[in-house]
Design a protein around this motif. Structure first.
Motif, PDB file in Angstrom:
ATOM      1  N   UNK A 176       0.826  -1.208   0.000  1.00 58.78           N
ATOM      2  CA  UNK A 176       0.000   0.000   0.000  1.00 58.78           C
ATOM      3  C   UNK A 176       0.860   1.257   0.000  1.00 58.78           C
ATOM      4  N   UNK A 177       1.914   1.270   0.820  1.00 60.75           N
ATOM      5  CA  UNK A 177       2.810   2.435   0.857  1.00 60.75           C
ATOM      6  C   UNK A 177       3.547   2.610  -0.466  1.00 60.75           C
ATOM      7  N   UNK A 178       3.940   1.469  -1.061  1.00 58.79           N
ATOM      8  CA  UNK A 178       4.628   1.548  -2.343  1.00 58.79           C
ATOM      9  C   UNK A 178       3.739   2.146  -3.423  1.00 58.79           C
ATOM     10  N   UNK A 179       2.471   1.747  -3.421  1.00 57.73           N
ATOM     11  CA  UNK A 179       1.542   2.257  -4.433  1.00 57.73           C
ATOM     12  C   UNK A 179       1.218   3.738  -4.226  1.00 57.73           C
ATOM     13  N   UNK A 180       1.343   4.209  -2.993  1.00 54.12           N
ATOM     14  CA  UNK A 180       0.966   5.598  -2.712  1.00 54.12           C
ATOM     15  C   UNK A 180       2.110   6.598  -2.919  1.00 54.12           C
ATOM     16  N   UNK A 181       3.336   6.108  -3.188  1.00 55.81           N
ATOM     17  CA  UNK A 181       4.466   7.013  -3.384  1.00 55.81           C
ATOM     18  C   UNK A 181       4.285   7.840  -4.655  1.00 55.81           C
ATOM     19  N   UNK A 182       4.759   9.096  -4.593  1.00 56.73           N
ATOM     20  CA  UNK A 182       4.661   9.953  -5.780  1.00 56.73           C
ATOM     21  C   UNK A 182       5.712   9.517  -6.807  1.00 56.73           C
ATOM     22  N   UNK A 183       5.394   9.692  -8.073  1.00 55.05           N
ATOM     23  CA  UNK A 183       6.303   9.265  -9.151  1.00 55.05           C
ATOM     24  C   UNK A 183       6.478  10.414 -10.149  1.00 55.05           C
ATOM     25  N   UNK A 184       7.247  11.446  -9.758  1.00 58.10           N
ATOM     26  CA  UNK A 184       7.513  12.537 -10.713  1.00 58.10           C
ATOM     27  C   UNK A 184       8.398  12.044 -11.855  1.00 58.10           C
ATOM     28  N   UNK A 185       8.376  12.770 -12.963  1.00 58.68           N
ATOM     29  CA  UNK A 185       9.254  12.422 -14.083  1.00 58.68           C
ATOM     30  C   UNK A 185      10.697  12.392 -13.588  1.00 58.68           C
ATOM     31  N   UNK A 186      11.434  11.351 -13.991  1.00 60.71           N
ATOM     32  CA  UNK A 186      12.798  11.192 -13.484  1.00 60.71           C
ATOM     33  C   UNK A 186      13.680  10.565 -14.546  1.00 60.71           C
ATOM     34  N   UNK A 187      14.992  10.695 -14.331  1.00 57.80           N
ATOM     35  CA  UNK A 187      15.988  10.015 -15.161  1.00 57.80           C
ATOM     36  C   UNK A 187      16.527   8.846 -14.358  1.00 57.80           C
ATOM     37  N   UNK A 188      16.401   7.642 -14.926  1.00 57.99           N
ATOM     38  CA  UNK A 188      16.799   6.437 -14.198  1.00 57.99           C
ATOM     39  C   UNK A 188      17.865   5.698 -14.991  1.00 57.99           C
ATOM     40  N   UNK A 189      18.924   5.296 -14.259  1.00 55.56           N
ATOM     41  CA  UNK A 189      20.013   4.530 -14.866  1.00 55.56           C
ATOM     42  C   UNK A 189      19.892   3.080 -14.406  1.00 55.56           C
ATOM     43  N   UNK A 190      19.784   2.152 -15.357  1.00 59.82           N
ATOM     44  CA  UNK A 190      19.688   0.724 -15.043  1.00 59.82           C
ATOM     45  C   UNK A 190      21.051   0.080 -15.268  1.00 59.82           C
ATOM     46  N   UNK A 191      21.486  -0.734 -14.269  1.00 54.07           N
ATOM     47  CA  UNK A 191      22.807  -1.363 -14.326  1.00 54.07           C
ATOM     48  C   UNK A 191      22.652  -2.840 -14.685  1.00 54.07           C
ATOM     49  N   UNK A 192      22.877  -3.180 -15.971  1.00 55.66           N
ATOM     50  CA  UNK A 192      22.799  -4.570 -16.397  1.00 55.66           C
ATOM     51  C   UNK A 192      24.145  -5.266 -16.295  1.00 55.66           C
ATOM     52  N   UNK A 193      25.239  -4.464 -16.285  1.00 56.46           N
ATOM     53  CA  UNK A 193      26.599  -5.030 -16.257  1.00 56.46           C
ATOM     54  C   UNK A 193      26.831  -5.826 -14.985  1.00 56.46           C
ATOM     55  N   UNK A 194      26.355  -5.311 -13.856  1.00 54.40           N
ATOM     56  CA  UNK A 194      26.602  -5.981 -12.572  1.00 54.40           C
ATOM     57  C   UNK A 194      25.420  -6.841 -12.117  1.00 54.40           C
ATOM     58  N   UNK A 195      24.469  -7.111 -13.026  1.00 56.53           N
ATOM     59  CA  UNK A 195      23.347  -7.972 -12.657  1.00 56.53           C
ATOM     60  C   UNK A 195      23.852  -9.411 -12.479  1.00 56.53           C
ATOM     61  N   UNK A 196      23.401 -10.119 -11.431  1.00 54.59           N
ATOM     62  CA  UNK A 196      23.956 -11.460 -11.134  1.00 54.59           C
ATOM     63  C   UNK A 196      23.726 -12.495 -12.225  1.00 54.59           C
ATOM     64  N   UNK A 197      22.722 -12.324 -13.058  1.00 58.92           N
ATOM     65  CA  UNK A 197      22.498 -13.270 -14.156  1.00 58.92           C
ATOM     66  C   UNK A 197      22.312 -12.479 -15.453  1.00 58.92           C
ATOM     67  N   UNK A 198      22.452 -13.153 -16.555  1.00 60.08           N
ATOM     68  CA  UNK A 198      22.392 -12.467 -17.845  1.00 60.08           C
ATOM     69  C   UNK A 198      20.946 -12.226 -18.279  1.00 60.08           C
ATOM     70  N   UNK A 199      20.691 -11.011 -18.786  1.00 55.76           N
ATOM     71  CA  UNK A 199      19.386 -10.674 -19.377  1.00 55.76           C
ATOM     72  C   UNK A 199      19.686 -10.149 -20.777  1.00 55.76           C
ATOM     73  N   UNK A 200      19.603 -11.020 -21.758  1.00 54.80           N
ATOM     74  CA  UNK A 200      20.066 -10.692 -23.114  1.00 54.80           C
ATOM     75  C   UNK A 200      19.340  -9.488 -23.709  1.00 54.80           C
ATOM     76  N   UNK A 201      18.018  -9.417 -23.511  1.00 59.43           N
ATOM     77  CA  UNK A 201      17.253  -8.314 -24.094  1.00 59.43           C
ATOM     78  C   UNK A 201      17.721  -6.967 -23.561  1.00 59.43           C
ATOM     79  N   UNK A 202      18.071  -6.911 -22.279  1.00 52.32           N
ATOM     80  CA  UNK A 202      18.510  -5.643 -21.676  1.00 52.32           C
ATOM     81  C   UNK A 202      19.962  -5.362 -22.054  1.00 52.32           C
ATOM     82  N   UNK A 203      20.790  -6.421 -22.137  1.00 56.38           N
ATOM     83  CA  UNK A 203      22.186  -6.221 -22.530  1.00 56.38           C
ATOM     84  C   UNK A 203      22.279  -5.583 -23.919  1.00 56.38           C
TER      85      UNK A 203
END
Length: 935
Positions: free
Chosen positions: A714-741
């Motif tokens: 419930x708290x997670x759903x109520x958090x505000x979500x303003x426009x943001x810039x997000x950096x996703x780290x696939x290099x250090x992900x513990x398993x391979x995700x080919x589509x994201x790589x």
């Protein structure tokens, strides 16, 4: 989501069955008919969980009274679902306190009889789901004479239902019709149409199977051996030789029972009384002594009051001699009415009566003079052998001993405690009274005062208390037939039939307490054999060889058990052999005849019909189940990872996390009703506490449905979500995700939209729409996988209007495509429901035509009869009947078109209602928009 909250091993057939039950929003219910031991309760629990997760919480389980507590425990421990067992006492208590017991926010559990008694109250509530367990017990609910079934059917006719039974078809195809009427009156026409279409010569099994496939699902044990581990049954026969005193007593009582006329055995229910006495004679000297005293007391009343007939004597005898289980109901239902009708009171022969009273006193004294039966001494040796086998396999030193008499039960308890088992024996019977049971019950209540496990009903809770005492403290559970249903004892793997029932269905129920899903060891079944009794030897052979009760992986099959139309009738056949056969040769011949009849019965056409209707023949069944299991596990892993990540974020600063153990210590609860302590994320890979409550180590099981889990979401759903810039780290992900790589080094924009569609039911979709800086669109799956990677927000982003417009346009197209797909899927459901109504209408027209055809046949028969009679009086009577039937025929001819019009009008009205519900109402909401980059 519902599976994530379930503390159960995942078996693919159970997932598939639950999905089948949830498949069509237009369905009024389904029948889950897996073979015994495959976990129909688990399947129903998954469905109940799903409804609970969707906030559809008007849920009720209707089951045999003996299964109520088992349901409550399984829902709590396996699914974390709150439940309330409702009986007359708890209902009155709630009413007295001003509560409305049927509207409590929990799964209500009621017995068949109480549900029928409460039919008005149940009818008044729009239940989201009604689960009916052991549904075959009310398969005749369509008959006006079946009061309980009629009450339940009427009370739940407008609700969605889930029926559970391992034996959907035992003796007649009409039973399938009866079960269908519990679900939906439009699955078939009326009973006459069903009989004409499917239960007559030349009927189509293929057509019936196709119609069954829309609402009935059955999995066989041999289909899931790849996924479910089954242990074996190992039979041990312990012979014993009664001494001369015991044998002399047996022969004397047998001779008395074989008398053609006796005041001790009332003419009404004579066979029934003899059956009871035979069982007790084989049980123990103490049991038969008490019974003989009861018979003598009856004759003394007869001598003093001169009342020869006692129509309720058998019922009182069963009660007085403490024979238990459903035996009374079963035997009385099977009692021969011909005996009642033929009974003629006769004058009492006082000399004969006096002789019988003296003989009964003499026999009772002889029985009491035997301090310990040879069979009882053999029990000690049998337990030693059984426990030795338990030690070899690493099984717990536990034994479940069944007897059919409470007198024998008390006698054995004293004997076992005098011979090395002091303080290690727990009694379980129909009353579960007495000081020891009461002390165990009160201790259980004190221990569970704050756990919510108490149902408020002593009869229900004392069963759980005694089982847990056996599991945790005792070595032996000494039980009567009351423990043969509704008790799960997978922790015990030694079953001793001290008294062996003649009814194979009851034996299977007994062994099934231990030999069931979850049993980790081979189950040893010990039976006793009286070497001086040829009939006993043949009974044991027949039960073992013909029904496969004691050996093998599965035990007796449903088909074989179902071939016995009545277990009590089978017992009567065996009784007649004991009563009528005097020599070994006569006994041998009688059992050979019975065995031949059994062979024919087991090979009967109905057995073949069951297979054609219910077995799946597709070769890919294993592959399909394997894929279902793999997909579900992968989905649960994703749910678990996201739930854990959200929990870490929301509770940061309130808890200390141990990622390796998937646990955290909550120091500062977010609300007062949530306790401090150590919480473990639910996991199928390691043993965990059985509910969301504190276990013995002071830990809690953390689930989505736990108050803390609900708070986090419930708290997670109520958090505000303003426009943001997000950096996703696939290099250090513990398993391979080919589509994201493939997106590494790239950037772009995406928007997440929540789309709600209201049609046959409410649907909710989370839709990603986005593209990279080169303008290439991203698919839904790739964007979902982005969020499996860790990431961080760099800054609030300012997204240009032209980008927003493109994202909105893409999101709108995505939403339209999803709405179109939803409409397509709902159209499939609509056409299936329409086809069902078309077939129902055809059935009803057939029924009307069949009634007219039957009347024509009556007229032909009466005309033939009229040509053969010789007297004017007979001719006149037949002509009157003929005129009456001809008037009925004319009326039916006139009405048949009106009936057809009425049926079609009703069909069209129902179809119109479905079409109106098909119309969609949609609502879309943007949850967030981000500038993304992958490194």
């Amino acid at each position: 989501m519902s599976l994530f909250d379930a503390a159960v091993d995942l078996n693919p057939h159970q997932i598939e069955a639950a999905l089948f039950a949830l498949e069509s929003p237009l369905s009024k219910g389904v029948l889950l008919a897996d073979e015994v031991g495959l976990g129909k309760t688990i399947e129903a629990g998954i469905v109940l969980c799903q409804f609970w997760a969707e906030r559809k919480r008007r849920l009720i389980v209707i089951c045999p009274a003996s299964l109520r507590k088992q349901w409550a425990l399984e829902l709590l421990e396996k699914f974390n679902l709150p439940s309330q067992v409702l009986d007359a006492k708890t209902f009155k208590d709630a009413k007295r306190q001003g509560k409305s017991p049927l509207t409590e926010k929990s799964v209500l559990i009621v017995s068949f009889n109480f549900a029928s008694a409460l039919r008005e109250e149940i009818k008044a509530i729009a239940w989201d789901l009604v689960v009916i367990d052991e549904a075959h017990k009310i398969r005749n609910a369509y008959r006006a004479s079946n009061k309980v079934g009629q009450g339940i059917r009427w009370a739940t006719e407008d609700c969605r239902k889930l029926l559970l039974t391992a034996t959907p078809l035992q003796n007649s195809l009409i039973e399938l019709y009866g079960l269908s009427t519990l679900i939906d009156e439009h699955l078939f026409g009326d009973v006459n149409a069903f009989r004409a279409r499917y239960a007559s010569a030349g009927s189509s099994i293929t057509d019936l199977r196709q119609r069954l496939a829309t609402f009935c699902k059955r999995t066989l044990r041999n289909q899931v051996t790849e996924f479910v581990r089954y242990t074996e049954r190992r039979a041990i026969t312990r012979p014993f030789t009664p001494n001369d005193v015991e044998q002399s007593l047996y022969e004397a009582v047998s001779a008395f029972l074989q008398r053609p006329n006796s005041y001790a055995l009332p003419q009404r229910q004579r066979h029934l009384t003899a059956l009871i006495l035979r069982k007790l004679l084989a049980s123990s000297s103490q049991a038969i002594a008490g019974t003989l005293d009861t018979l003598r007391a009856r004759l003394e009343t007869l001598r003093d009051e001169q009342v020869a007939d006692d129509p309720e004597f058998a019922e009182r005898l069963i009660d007085a001699e403490d024979i238990e289980g459903d035996l009374l109901d079963d035997i009385l239902a099977e009692d021969e009415p011909s005996e009642d009708e033929a009974f003629k009171p006769e004058a009492v022969d006082r000399e004969k009566l006096k002789e019988e009273i003296a003989l009964l006193q003499q026999l009772a004294d002889r029985a009491r003079s035997i301090p310990v039966d040879t069979k009882t001494d053999t029990l000690l040796k049998a337990l030693d052998i059984g426990f030795a086998q338990m030690a070899e396999t690493g099984a717990a030193r536990k034994a479940l001993i069944f007897t059919e008499s409470r007198r024998t039960q008390e006698y054995l308890k004293g004997f076992l405690e005098d011979h090395g088992y002091q303080g290690q024996v727990v009694l379980f019977n129909g009353t579960n009274g007495g000081p020891e049971a009461t002390a165990i019950y009160e201790g259980w209540l004190a221990k569970n005062r704050d756990t919510g496990r108490s149902s408020g009903s002593r009869a229900i809770d004392v069963r759980a208390a005694l089982v847990e005492q056996f599991r945790d403290e005792a070595t032996i559970l000494l039980a009567t037939e009351a423990a043969s249903e509704g008790v799960n004892l997978q922790f015990c793997s030694l079953v001793v039939n001290y008294d062996l029932p003649w009814n194979p269905q009851r034996i299977e129920q007994r062994i099934g307490r231990c030999h069931r899903y979850g049993q980790k060891h081979d189950v040893v079944v010990i039976n006793f054999l009286n070497e001086r009794n040829e009939a006993d030897r043949r009974v044991l052979e027949l039960l073992g060889e013909k029904f496969s009760l004691f050996n093998g992986v599965f035990g007796a099959s449903d088909d074989v058990l179902g071939s016995i139309e009545s277990g009590v009738d089978f017992e009567k056949r065996i009784l007649s052999i004991y009563q009528e056969c005097r020599t070994s040769e006569e006994i041998e011949a009688a059992f050979l005849k019975l065995q031949e009849e059994m062979d024919e019965s087991i090979r009967a056409r109905m057995d073949d019909t069951r297979r054609k209707l219910f077995e799946r023949f597709d070769e890919d069944v294993h592959q399909r189940l394997r894929v279902k299991l793999a997909d579900t596990k992968a989905q649960l892993d994703r749910v678990g990872q996201r739930f854990w990540s959200l929990t870490r974020f929301i509770l940061a600063g309130r808890a200390r996390f141990d990622d390796d153990a998937l646990a955290f210590d909550l120091k500062a609860p977010p609300s007062p009703e949530i306790a401090k302590g150590r919480y473990h994320l639910i996991s199928k890979s390691q043993p965990e506490p059985g509910s969301d409550r504190r276990d013995e180590q002071g830990q809690f099981l953390y689930r989505l449905s736990h108050p803390l889990g609900e708070n986090v979401v419930l708290n997670g759903k109520s958090l505000s979500t303003p426009d943001a810039a997000v950096v996703f780290d696939v290099t250090n992900h513990p398993s391979r995700i080919h589509d994201v790589e493939a997106l590494s080094g790239k950037a772009g924009y995406l928007v997440l939209t929540r789309l709600q569609i209201e049609s046959y039911e409410r649907e909710e979709h989370l839709l990603f729409s986005g593209f990279d800086d080169d303008g290439a669109s991203l698919d839904q799956e790739t964007m979902e996988k982005l969020f499996a990677c860790s990431g961080h927000s760099e800054e609030q982003a300012v997204i240009a209007p032209v980008i927003v417009d493109r994202l909105n346009a893409q999101a709108e197209r995505h939403a339209k495509a999803t709405i179109s797909l939803s409409l397509e899927q709902n159209s499939v459901h609509f056409h299936q429901a329409r086809e069902k109504l078309e077939k129902w209408a055809d059935d009803m027209v057939l029924s009307a035509e069949k009634a007219l055809a039957d009347t024509k046949e009556q007229i032909k028969a009466l005309r033939r009869e009229a040509r053969q009679v010789v007297t004017l009086e007979e001719q006149h009577a037949i002509q009157e009947k003929l005129q009456k039937v001809e008037r009925q025929q004319r009326r039916q001819r006139q009405e048949i078109f009106a009936v057809e019009d009425e049926i079609m009008e009703k069909r069209d009205t129902l179809i119109d209602q479905l079409e109106r519900r098909l119309a969609q109402r949609t609502e879309a909401e943007t949850l967030f928009t981000i500038r993304w980059r992958v490194v």
